[in-house]
Design an enzyme around this catalytic site. Structure first.
Site, PDB file in Angstrom:
ATOM      1  N   CYS A  15      75.813  60.532  36.844  1.00 37.30           N
ATOM      2  CA  CYS A  15      77.001  59.675  36.953  1.00 37.30           C
ATOM      3  C   CYS A  15      77.740  59.575  35.616  1.00 37.30           C
ATOM      4  O   CYS A  15      77.139  59.737  34.554  1.00 37.30           O
ATOM      5  CB  CYS A  15      76.591  58.271  37.357  1.00 37.30           C
ATOM      6  SG  CYS A  15      75.521  58.212  38.790  1.00 37.30           S
TER       7      CYS A  15
ATOM      8  N   ARG B  54      79.143  67.063  34.612  1.00 36.65           N
ATOM      9  CA  ARG B  54      77.822  66.456  34.719  1.00 36.65           C
ATOM     10  C   ARG B  54      77.328  66.391  36.166  1.00 36.65           C
ATOM     11  O   ARG B  54      76.172  66.086  36.403  1.00 36.65           O
ATOM     12  CB  ARG B  54      77.851  65.047  34.136  1.00 36.65           C
ATOM     13  CG  ARG B  54      78.263  65.020  32.679  1.00 36.65           C
ATOM     14  CD  ARG B  54      78.468  63.604  32.212  1.00 36.65           C
ATOM     15  NE  ARG B  54      77.199  62.902  32.174  1.00 36.65           N
ATOM     16  CZ  ARG B  54      76.423  62.808  31.122  1.00 36.65           C
ATOM     17  NH1 ARG B  54      76.792  63.393  29.999  1.00 36.65           N
ATOM     18  NH2 ARG B  54      75.299  62.151  31.159  1.00 36.65           N
TER      19      ARG B  54
ATOM     20  N   TRP C  43      76.782  60.158  41.309  1.00 37.39           N
ATOM     21  CA  TRP C  43      75.866  61.172  41.843  1.00 37.39           C
ATOM     22  C   TRP C  43      74.862  60.389  42.670  1.00 37.39           C
ATOM     23  O   TRP C  43      74.079  59.608  42.118  1.00 37.39           O
ATOM     24  CB  TRP C  43      75.197  61.874  40.655  1.00 37.39           C
ATOM     25  CG  TRP C  43      74.501  63.156  40.969  1.00 37.39           C
ATOM     26  CD1 TRP C  43      75.077  64.357  41.251  1.00 37.39           C
ATOM     27  CD2 TRP C  43      73.084  63.380  40.983  1.00 37.39           C
ATOM     28  NE1 TRP C  43      74.108  65.303  41.453  1.00 37.39           N
ATOM     29  CE2 TRP C  43      72.884  64.736  41.293  1.00 37.39           C
ATOM     30  CE3 TRP C  43      71.967  62.578  40.773  1.00 37.39           C
ATOM     31  CZ2 TRP C  43      71.627  65.303  41.401  1.00 37.39           C
ATOM     32  CZ3 TRP C  43      70.706  63.139  40.869  1.00 37.39           C
ATOM     33  CH2 TRP C  43      70.536  64.488  41.176  1.00 37.39           C
TER      34      TRP C  43
ATOM     35  N   ASN D  76      75.636  53.219  35.641  1.00 36.31           N
ATOM     36  CA  ASN D  76      74.770  54.399  35.659  1.00 36.31           C
ATOM     37  C   ASN D  76      73.333  53.926  35.530  1.00 36.31           C
ATOM     38  O   ASN D  76      73.065  52.961  34.800  1.00 36.31           O
ATOM     39  CB  ASN D  76      75.058  55.323  34.470  1.00 36.31           C
ATOM     40  CG  ASN D  76      76.366  56.053  34.613  1.00 36.31           C
ATOM     41  OD1 ASN D  76      77.023  55.966  35.651  1.00 36.31           O
ATOM     42  ND2 ASN D  76      76.754  56.771  33.568  1.00 36.31           N
ATOM     43  N   GLY D  77      72.417  54.626  36.153  1.00 39.17           N
ATOM     44  CA  GLY D  77      71.011  54.237  36.027  1.00 39.17           C
ATOM     45  C   GLY D  77      70.496  53.719  37.360  1.00 39.17           C
ATOM     46  O   GLY D  77      71.137  53.872  38.407  1.00 39.17           O
TER      47      GLY D  77
ATOM     48  N   GLU E 237      62.542  81.874  32.056  1.00 32.35           N
ATOM     49  CA  GLU E 237      63.911  81.384  31.884  1.00 32.35           C
ATOM     50  C   GLU E 237      64.899  82.239  32.694  1.00 32.35           C
ATOM     51  O   GLU E 237      65.833  81.714  33.314  1.00 32.35           O
ATOM     52  CB  GLU E 237      64.265  81.380  30.390  1.00 32.35           C
ATOM     53  CG  GLU E 237      65.686  80.995  30.042  1.00 32.35           C
ATOM     54  CD  GLU E 237      66.105  79.596  30.494  1.00 32.35           C
ATOM     55  OE1 GLU E 237      65.275  78.829  30.998  1.00 32.35           O
ATOM     56  OE2 GLU E 237      67.296  79.298  30.355  1.00 32.35           O
TER      57      GLU E 237
ATOM     58  N   LYS F 272      67.331  80.701  35.545  1.00 35.29           N
ATOM     59  CA  LYS F 272      68.788  80.853  35.494  1.00 35.29           C
ATOM     60  C   LYS F 272      69.304  81.416  36.810  1.00 35.29           C
ATOM     61  O   LYS F 272      70.283  80.947  37.357  1.00 35.29           O
ATOM     62  CB  LYS F 272      69.218  81.791  34.346  1.00 35.29           C
ATOM     63  CG  LYS F 272      69.156  81.224  32.955  1.00 35.29           C
ATOM     64  CD  LYS F 272      70.246  80.230  32.611  1.00 35.29           C
ATOM     65  CE  LYS F 272      69.797  78.830  32.852  1.00 35.29           C
ATOM     66  NZ  LYS F 272      69.063  78.134  31.860  1.00 35.29           N
TER      67      LYS F 272
ATOM     68  N   GLU G 118      68.975  78.821  39.810  1.00 33.49           N
ATOM     69  CA  GLU G 118      69.750  77.574  39.774  1.00 33.49           C
ATOM     70  C   GLU G 118      71.244  77.784  39.992  1.00 33.49           C
ATOM     71  O   GLU G 118      71.914  76.888  40.486  1.00 33.49           O
ATOM     72  CB  GLU G 118      69.491  76.773  38.496  1.00 33.49           C
ATOM     73  CG  GLU G 118      70.056  77.380  37.245  1.00 33.49           C
ATOM     74  CD  GLU G 118      69.854  76.486  36.036  1.00 33.49           C
ATOM     75  OE1 GLU G 118      69.947  75.259  36.166  1.00 33.49           O
ATOM     76  OE2 GLU G 118      69.595  77.037  34.952  1.00 33.49           O
TER      77      GLU G 118
ATOM     78  N   HIS H  46      47.477  89.713  40.306  1.00 35.77           N
ATOM     79  CA  HIS H  46      46.543  88.725  40.857  1.00 35.77           C
ATOM     80  C   HIS H  46      47.143  88.004  42.058  1.00 35.77           C
ATOM     81  O   HIS H  46      46.721  86.901  42.387  1.00 35.77           O
ATOM     82  CB  HIS H  46      46.134  87.733  39.774  1.00 35.77           C
ATOM     83  CG  HIS H  46      45.402  88.396  38.643  1.00 35.77           C
ATOM     84  ND1 HIS H  46      44.111  88.861  38.767  1.00 35.77           N
ATOM     85  CD2 HIS H  46      45.805  88.729  37.398  1.00 35.77           C
ATOM     86  CE1 HIS H  46      43.736  89.435  37.625  1.00 35.77           C
ATOM     87  NE2 HIS H  46      44.750  89.363  36.780  1.00 35.77           N
TER      88      HIS H  46
ATOM     89  N   LYS I  13      74.169  67.911  34.978  1.00 36.05           N
ATOM     90  CA  LYS I  13      73.944  68.410  33.624  1.00 36.05           C
ATOM     91  C   LYS I  13      72.837  67.652  32.905  1.00 36.05           C
ATOM     92  O   LYS I  13      72.017  68.222  32.232  1.00 36.05           O
ATOM     93  CB  LYS I  13      75.258  68.342  32.833  1.00 36.05           C
ATOM     94  CG  LYS I  13      75.144  68.823  31.387  1.00 36.05           C
ATOM     95  CD  LYS I  13      74.770  70.291  31.312  1.00 36.05           C
ATOM     96  CE  LYS I  13      74.557  70.785  29.902  1.00 36.05           C
ATOM     97  NZ  LYS I  13      73.763  72.029  29.903  1.00 36.05           N
TER      98      LYS I  13
HETATM   99  C1  F6R Z   1      68.525  74.585  33.276  1.00 37.55           C
HETATM  100  C2  F6R Z   1      68.763  73.323  32.614  1.00 37.55           C
HETATM  101  C3  F6R Z   1      67.741  72.249  32.755  1.00 37.55           C
HETATM  102  C4  F6R Z   1      67.606  71.473  31.438  1.00 37.55           C
HETATM  103  C5  F6R Z   1      66.664  70.274  31.626  1.00 37.55           C
HETATM  104  C6  F6R Z   1      66.464  69.515  30.340  1.00 37.55           C
HETATM  105  O1  F6R Z   1      69.544  75.500  32.994  1.00 37.55           O
HETATM  106  O2  F6R Z   1      69.770  73.122  31.980  1.00 37.55           O
HETATM  107  O3  F6R Z   1      66.521  72.770  33.167  1.00 37.55           O
HETATM  108  O4  F6R Z   1      67.116  72.341  30.459  1.00 37.55           O
HETATM  109  O5  F6R Z   1      67.191  69.418  32.599  1.00 37.55           O
HETATM  110  O6  F6R Z   1      67.672  69.029  29.840  1.00 37.55           O
HETATM  111  P1  F6R Z   1      67.799  68.545  28.345  1.00 37.55           P
HETATM  112  O7  F6R Z   1      67.639  69.742  27.473  1.00 37.55           O
HETATM  113  O8  F6R Z   1      69.165  67.936  28.238  1.00 37.55           O
HETATM  114  O9  F6R Z   1      66.699  67.552  28.122  1.00 37.55           O
END
Ligand code: F6R
Length: 612
Positions: free
Chosen positions: A2, A27, A76, A102-103, A485, A489, A492, A508, A607
């Site tokens: 949010c 976000r 959100w 927010n929260g 990673e 990527k 997601e 395995h 985000k």
């Molecule tokens: C994936 C991604 C998330 C963040 C995770 C931690 O592309 O962005 O997996 O890495 O939510 O976020 P931060 O780094 O802000 O603690």
């Protein structure tokens, strides 16, 4: 997650609020709303959907245009679906005040029962409306809005960043925070408040950051900050570190692509002033005050989530390899609920781009409470994690807007390498070895640039594989976290199922997945396990898998085994992830674009994950 924006000043509030919401769009949200105060009236417009839907509603409400005080929100959904009733701002049932929040208010059901018994009525399913009515109930007998907010917050269990306006005191916004960020942008006779500085930079770079359990009372002619116990808290003005240009797309189609291409510059910024090549010394001002204590570190625990966790896994290898300090990486969400053993000499390193991730913050607090020294590897300056650690090293990667983390990842690895080298040199590493590694690290930004020149070709490679719904990513040693990673990527942002594995683990179990034509990405630069990785590639090919290798330039052997090769320049193994991850970021990007996915706003993702 949010977003909150608020304005109090002499200008028309509505445009500023809507522009601010647009800056927070990245976000993630599913409804939005605005409430302004004009001539003692609260005027509200809200709707499910995008900001463009909200502006369409506002176009039909010209009476909301002139107000100079207001609050706005992107929601959100957590409690209740994305509906107009659940969208913020919430106006209290007596029509006296409006709130954005927010929260999560954990005890909202109990509070709702008490308020219902007192005759309050609710129109939404949200915890936030309960908070609005609770403040309104207390406001009946309170002298000021801030008194009512303070008293209400003492009744609340949970987290909040909030902003409240009221008809009785129409020139005022009251904001407060606990566990959810709030920044007050300080202009000339005006204030823009927001949950993220991105909504403020257009107006001012002067800001006041609220800490947990603090509240601010803001009028056009000044603001005061207090604790929830009504004690004044003097605040210094801080500078918001980034500019409007940095948060603009700048000709790129998506933020993710822009940020992938920003990596050479981001890494240069991360390294700036930290590699003293002339004296062969790593300089890390942020940890200098506890540098001597850190040398006595007996064990390091990295804690993080998602991509930052993958960076933490590389950190584990770097610390053991370069500093010879036992290290491990823990999912923050698991660590916080275990009963972790933290012996003397433990250093916990929280890694976070946003510095606001709820699980990482909670893990950090758990470790600190148990006596660990806490370090932060954080991008967002002034964020909660940055402020709650004993010391730390900022990434200086610049704002990361794309939901999929890219440049923060590489800068996290850079900072881990710097820390490992800093400690390694003070323990075992020779000056010569350090010098070689420093030189290699210094060369990384230019090498990244070379990798990026393959962007178009990577798009072509992806085009031949785009119909596959299952991919595997394999790597060993330093490149095993890179495989993880790469898989994250891809899934997601393109919604293709992908699994990352240490290459040898494939046999395995997961090898059963491989069938004729299935894409298998193998991260195989030259290193001590190169021959073993070639054997793994052969196992894949024997089962018909289609191999996309990431390999070292000049490796003439790999082409015999792989269907496509993406090249990276040669560098020492500990630094390879900085280069090998880039082709995988671009693979994921092109796959998402070619599948028509919304790269910067992937479904179900936000985000910054500020809820558990
Ligand atoms: C994936 C991604 C998330 C963040 C995770 C931690 O592309 O962005 O997996 O890495 O939510 O976020 P931060 O780094 O802000 O603690």
């Amino acid at each position: 997650m949010c977003g909150i924006v608020g304005y109090v000043g002499r200008k028309k509030a509505q445009g500023i609020l809507v522009e601010g919401l647009k800056r927070l769009e990245y976000r993630g949200y599913d409804s939005a709303g605005v409430c302004v105060l004009d001539s003692g009236q609260l005027l509200t417009a809200k709707c499910p959907g995008r900001i463009s839907d909200l502006t369409a509603v506002l176009d039909t409400r010209p009476e909301m245009d002139a107000a100079t005080v207001g609050i706005a929100h992107t929601r959100w959904a957590t409690h209740g679906g994305p509906t107009e009733a659940n969208a913020h701002p919430h106006v209290s049932d007596d029509g006296q005040l409006a709130l954005v929040h927010n929260g999560i208010i954990e005890n909202f059901l109990a509070l709702k029962q008490v308020l219902t018994a007192k005759g309050h009525e609710f129109v939404s399913e949200t915890d936030s409306e309960v908070l609005a009515n609770l403040i309104a109930e207390l406001y009946r007998t309170a002298d000021t809005l801030e008194d009512a907010v303070r008293t209400a917050l003492h009744e609340v269990t949970g987290t909040y960043g909030l902003a409240v306006i009221s008809r009785r005191e129409p020139d005022k916004i009251v904001v407060a925070r606990r566990g959810s960020p709030l920044v007050v942008g300080v202009g000339d006779g005006e204030y823009v408040i927001a949950s993220d500085a991105a909504a403020i930079v257009e107006h001012t770079s002067n800001a006041v950051y609220l800490n947990d359990n603090e509240l601010a009372v803001i009028r056009p002619d000044g603001m005061k900050t207090l604790t929830l116990d009504n004690m004044p808290v003097p605040k210094d003005l801080e500078q918001i570190e980034y500019s409007l240009e940095e948060i603009a797309l700048g000709g790129y189609e998506h933020y993710m692509l822009k940020e992938i291409f920003e990596q050479p510059e981001a890494v240069r910024n991360s390294l700036r002033g930290r590699l003293n090549l002339r004296e062969t010394r790593v300089q890390l001002g942020g940890i200098e005050p506890i540098g001597r204590e850190l040398i006595k570190t007996r064990r390091v625990i990295f804690t993080a989530c998602g991509t930052a966790w993958h960076a933490g896994l590389i950190g584990e290898f770097l610390f053991e390899d370069l500093a010879r300090i036992p290290a491990e990486v823990e999912y923050a969400s698991e660590f916080r609920y275990r009963n972790p053993i933290i012996p003397d000499g433990t250093v916990v390193v929280a890694i976070s781009q946003s510095g606001e991730t709820a699980d990482t913050l909670a893990a950090l607090r758990e470790a600190r409470d148990r006596g660990a020294t806490a370090l932060g590897i954080v991008n967002a300056v002034g964020s909660t994690i940055a402020r709650e650690t004993d010391a730390g090293v900022y990434l200086h990667a610049g704002p990361e807007i794309g939901v999929a983390s890219t440049k923060a990842f590489t800068c996290q690895v850079v900072v881990e390498a710097l820390l490992a080298m800093y400690l390694g040199r003070r323990k075992f590493m020779s000056q010569f070895s350090l010098g070689e590694l420093m030189g290699a690290l210094d060369a990384i930004p230019d090498q990244m640039q070379t990798v990026l020149t393959q962007n178009d070709r990577i798009g072509e490679v992806v085009a031949g594989l785009i119909d596959w719904d299952n991919w595997l990513f394999l790597g060993r040693g330093y490149n095993y976290p890179v495989a993880l990673e790469g898989a994250l990527k891809l899934k997601e942002i393109s919604y293709i199922h992908a699994e990352g594995l240490p290459a040898a683990e494939m046999k395995h179990g997961p090898i059963a997945l491989i069938q004729e034509g299935m894409p298998v990405v193998v991260v195989a630069p030259r290193c001590s396990t190169y021959d073993k990785v070639i054997s793994n590639i052969e196992e894949v090919r024997a089962r018909g898998g289609r191999v996309i290798a990431v390999a070292t330039e000049g490796d003439s052997r790999i082409s015999r085994y792989a269907d496509s090769v993406l090249w990276v320049p040669d560098c020492p193994a500990p630094l390879q992830p900085l280069l090998t991850v880039i082709p995988l970021q671009l693979l994921a990007y092109h796959a998402a674009v070619q599948r028509g996915c919304n790269v910067d706003k992937p479904r179900n993702l936000a985000k910054s994950v500020t809820v558990e």
